[in-house]
Scaffold this motif. Structure first.
Motif, PDB file in Angstrom:
ATOM      1  N   THR A   1       0.852  -1.190  -0.013  1.00 44.52           N
ATOM      2  CA  THR A   1      -0.002  -0.100  -0.134  1.00 44.52           C
ATOM      3  C   THR A   1       0.933   1.171   0.095  1.00 44.52           C
ATOM      4  N   ASP A   2       0.723   2.155  -1.001  1.00 46.81           N
ATOM      5  CA  ASP A   2       1.700   3.249  -1.186  1.00 46.81           C
ATOM      6  C   ASP A   2       1.183   4.361  -0.291  1.00 46.81           C
ATOM      7  N   GLU A   3       1.873   4.647   0.906  1.00 43.20           N
ATOM      8  CA  GLU A   3       1.647   5.722   1.730  1.00 43.20           C
ATOM      9  C   GLU A   3       2.704   6.635   1.572  1.00 43.20           C
ATOM     10  N   GLY A   4       3.231   6.877   0.517  1.00 40.81           N
ATOM     11  CA  GLY A   4       4.264   7.975   0.582  1.00 40.81           C
ATOM     12  C   GLY A   4       5.642   7.228  -0.027  1.00 40.81           C
ATOM     13  N   GLU A   5       5.854   5.938   0.419  1.00 40.87           N
ATOM     14  CA  GLU A   5       7.375   5.403   0.192  1.00 40.87           C
ATOM     15  C   GLU A   5       6.997   4.227  -0.604  1.00 40.87           C
ATOM     16  N   GLY A   6       5.945   4.148  -1.825  1.00 39.11           N
ATOM     17  CA  GLY A   6       5.585   3.010  -2.599  1.00 39.11           C
ATOM     18  C   GLY A   6       6.846   2.676  -3.359  1.00 39.11           C
TER      19      GLY A   6
ATOM     20  N   ARG B   1       9.842   1.138  -1.459  1.00 33.96           N
ATOM     21  CA  ARG B   1       9.328  -0.364  -1.178  1.00 33.96           C
ATOM     22  C   ARG B   1       9.533  -1.268  -2.329  1.00 33.96           C
TER      23      ARG B   1
END
Ligand SMILES: Cc1cc2nc3c(=O)[nH]c(=O)nc-3n(C[C@H](O)[C@H](O)[C@H](O)COP(=O)(O)OP(=O)(O)OC[C@H]3O[C@@H](n4cnc5c(N)ncnc54)[C@H](O)[C@@H]3O)c2cc1C
Length: 263
Positions: free
Chosen positions: A244-249, A252
């Motif tokens: 789940t991309d929470e800004g650091e996708g 990751r």
């Protein structure tokens, strides 16, 4: 111009393919088969040549089990004039070398020893080796041009366009010749109702190895140059990893790819 087209009957790619425990060969009875889709382009091209010239016939040849008659039927429905089916229990387990031998003798017999133009697909959709046409050309003593995405028959020559990754080349060969064609060359027609009805009356010759002057010892598993040593069922696909991309996708994703040694 009389054209021979080699058409292969292959297991439907949508079905799950299995091997026989007894001899590690593909279980061809376990799944439905069909005319190799890449060979439809060769059939279409042959039909176009004969139609444009207003003379000649298209003969389709297959080497395969009894059900391979379906591949011939489809090609006849598209408009091919007659079919040849080489069928013999001894062919079971043949590799590309033996298949090319049988096909070569069938092409010779179908054309009284003088083929004018032989067309094949670029590869079968099951084996996908793409070597049978080259082996046949060698055996027939014909020039071979491969992967034609455009084909023109001239006076005693055949000219093709061959598309590579960075350039296209134009290659010419003298006739008679053997040409393999790609899926870029045309748009194969669907059999029309008239074609389906007409196909029922077309000639299909069924030949055995003996009809071609071949011995059982020249084909099949015993004559094969390759052996399936072992086979295993493909492991079931594992559940994918959802990030789940929470800004650091992006980071990751890069970490994941790096861990898999893709980066
Ligand atoms: C009766 C039979 C039994 C077989 N048994 C086994 C087996 O038990 N185990 C196993 O692993 N493999 C088996 N094979 C597969 C065989 O080894 C290869 O499929 C074959 O040698 C051709 O290799 P390919 O499909 O990669 O052809 P490619 O070289 O990719 O084919 C290129 C082109 O050659 C032509 N062509 C190729 N094969 C044929 C054909 N049979 N008839 C007409 N045209 C053809 C087509 O135009 C095709 O587009 C069998 C094949 C046949 C025909």
């Amino acid at each position: 111009m009389n054209i021979v087209v080699c058409v292969k009957y292959v297991p439907d790619a949508q079905s799950e393919r299995t091997f026989q425990e007894s001899d590690s060969t593909v279980d061809r009875d376990a799944v439905d088969g069909l005319l190799s889709e890449l060979d439809e382009y060769a059939v279409e091209e042959a039909l176009k040549i004969v139609e444009a010239r207003g003379e000649g016939e298209v003969v389709v040849v297959t080497v395969g089990p009894p059900a391979a008659a379906d591949a011939i039927k489809k090609a006849l429905q598209m408009g091919a004039h007659r079919g040849v089916h080489v069928q013999d229990d001894a062919i079971h387990g043949s590799d590309a070398v033996a298949t090319s031998l049988v096909l070569t003798e069938a092409v010779k017999k179908a054309t009284d020893g003088s083929p004018e133009l032989v067309l094949t697909g670029m590869a079968s959709t099951d084996g996908t080796m793409g070597v049978v046409p080259a082996m046949m050309a060698e055996r027939l003593g014909l020039p071979q041009v491969t992967y034609a995405s455009e084909l023109t028959v001239g006076d005693g020559t055949v000219t093709i366009r061959r598309d590579g990754d960075t350039a296209s080349e134009t290659v010419e060969a003298s006739l008679p010749a053997l040409v393999s064609v790609t899926d870029q060359i045309n748009e194969p027609r669907y059999p029309s109702f008239k074609g389906i009805m007409a196909a029922k009356k077309k000639q299909v010759d069924t030949w055995s190895l003996a009809d071609l002057g071949l011995e059982a010892s020249q084909v099949g598993l015993d004559a094969a140059w390759t052996t399936v040593v072992t086979f295993a069922k493909r492991p079931p696909r594992e559940q994918g990893q959802i990030v789940t991309d929470e800004g650091e996708g992006g980071a990751r994703l890069a970490e994941f790819l790096s861990a898999q040694k893709f980066l």
